[in-house]
Scaffold this active site. Sequence first.
Site, PDB file in Angstrom:
ATOM      1  N   LYS A  79      67.798  80.559  80.817  1.00  0.00           N
ATOM      2  CA  LYS A  79      67.130  81.002  80.129  1.00  0.00           C
ATOM      3  C   LYS A  79      67.810  81.717  79.435  1.00  0.00           C
ATOM      4  CE  LYS A  79      62.489  82.648  81.838  1.00  0.00           C
ATOM      5  NZ  LYS A  79      61.825  81.877  81.070  1.00  0.00           N
TER       6      LYS A  79
HETATM    7  N1  PY5 Z   1      59.641  76.511  80.090  1.00  0.00           N
HETATM    8  C1  PY5 Z   1      60.343  77.771  78.935  1.00  0.00           C
HETATM    9  C2  PY5 Z   1      60.437  77.516  77.752  1.00  0.00           C
HETATM   10  C3  PY5 Z   1      59.707  78.505  79.959  1.00  0.00           C
HETATM   11  O1  PY5 Z   1      60.247  79.632  79.052  1.00  0.00           O
HETATM   12  C4  PY5 Z   1      59.443  79.118  81.306  1.00  0.00           C
HETATM   13  C5  PY5 Z   1      58.739  80.337  81.830  1.00  0.00           C
HETATM   14  C6  PY5 Z   1      59.146  78.346  82.049  1.00  0.00           C
HETATM   15  C7  PY5 Z   1      59.398  76.421  81.570  1.00  0.00           C
HETATM   16  C8  PY5 Z   1      58.639  77.658  82.955  1.00  0.00           C
HETATM   17  O2  PY5 Z   1      59.525  78.354  84.216  1.00  0.00           O
HETATM   18  P1  PY5 Z   1      59.513  79.163  85.914  1.00  0.00           P
HETATM   19  O3  PY5 Z   1      58.347  78.520  86.213  1.00  0.00           O
HETATM   20  O4  PY5 Z   1      60.548  78.799  86.221  1.00  0.00           O
HETATM   21  O5  PY5 Z   1      58.731  80.869  85.269  1.00  0.00           O
HETATM   22  N2  PY5 Z   1      58.897  81.685  80.926  1.00  0.00           N
HETATM   23  C9  PY5 Z   1      58.571  82.904  81.830  1.00  0.00           C
HETATM   24  C10 PY5 Z   1      58.503  82.916  82.419  1.00  0.00           C
HETATM   25  O6  PY5 Z   1      57.940  84.027  82.898  1.00  0.00           O
HETATM   26  C11 PY5 Z   1      58.210  83.333  79.898  1.00  0.00           C
HETATM   27  C12 PY5 Z   1      57.180  83.637  79.351  1.00  0.00           C
HETATM   28  C13 PY5 Z   1      57.092  84.412  78.502  1.00  0.00           C
HETATM   29  O7  PY5 Z   1      57.355  82.726  82.064  1.00  0.00           O
END
Ligand code: PY5
Length: 308
Positions: free
Chosen positions: A159
């Site tokens: 990430k």
């Molecule tokens: N894919 C991407 C590109 C992401 O940035 C995220 C999370 C996910 C999938 C989902 O992962 P998880 O379920 O572990 O959160 N994005 C971040 C979040 O906090 C940043 C978003 C602005 O949800």
Amino acid sequence: MPITEVSKIWMDGELVDWADATVHILTPTLHYGWGVFEGVRAYATDRGPAVFRHREHMERLHRSAEILQMDIPFSVDELMEGTREVIRAAGVESCYIRPLAYLGYGEMGLNPLPSKVSVCIAIWPWGTYLGDEGLLNGIRAKVSSWTRIGANMIPTGAKACGVYINSSLAKVEALKAGYDEAILLNEHGRVAEGSGENIFVVRDGVLMTPALSEGVLDGITRASVIQFAQDLDIPFVEANLLRQDLYTADEAFFTGTAAEVVPIRSVDEREIGAPGPVTKQIQDLFFDVVKGKSERYAGMLDYVDDRT
Ligand code: PY5
């Protein structure tokens, strides 16, 4: 979305006043995007704020850092304690949590290895990412003209800060075209994920999501939803999905920490419809779990206080 200030931010082991949580302008991460971060949420429960899958998020931060050869000078347990401290200091019941590991001031150039790694953990109250109405009735998504960055361009399992230029380009394009969110295809033209969410579709009662090898983030909400589906006896497979599979889906939804579990009502103006039974079942269970209403998944929550 303007940030709501709280009292403190955790920086390298200290609680610093919000206004003093600054870095030098020559911090290399600001210039080249070499850094890793997490998005975590704490939810209000009867026993006070509880962090959803706290350890898994901090472990992923460490994994992301390892991929980028950054040595995080704090253990997973120390980082978890840092989050709890900053939540207690702020006195909030629920919040979004943003741990970030970045290169500190002192070195410059494209070699990140000599830089010292610093970590901060900021929290702030953050409501529904894609809107309350979206959570209830579904959002409108658009397949992006931007291709999801591939694992041999920037490792998609990390990430990493810089990767989010790709996400933001897609997000802005979708918003400007009047949609709520973007869906990115990977370099092979298959469905990857949203700009900040993993994607699931349901067809003929089978729940499907692209495999991690499709270049998607190993989402912690994604993993939780897969576990919920198995326990709910919802047939599930990881599948290669084409754009057309979105158009013919019976149901579709996004998962992510910020977004939570959000139904997708249409893709490229092709109607998928109101949230279906599988989406609703998963969504209901997700919100029960995060609010501390599920005995079975109690282990997914890390309670910040010792209130019982
Ligand atoms: N894919 C991407 C590109 C992401 O940035 C995220 C999370 C996910 C999938 C989902 O992962 P998880 O379920 O572990 O959160 N994005 C971040 C979040 O906090 C940043 C978003 C602005 O949800």
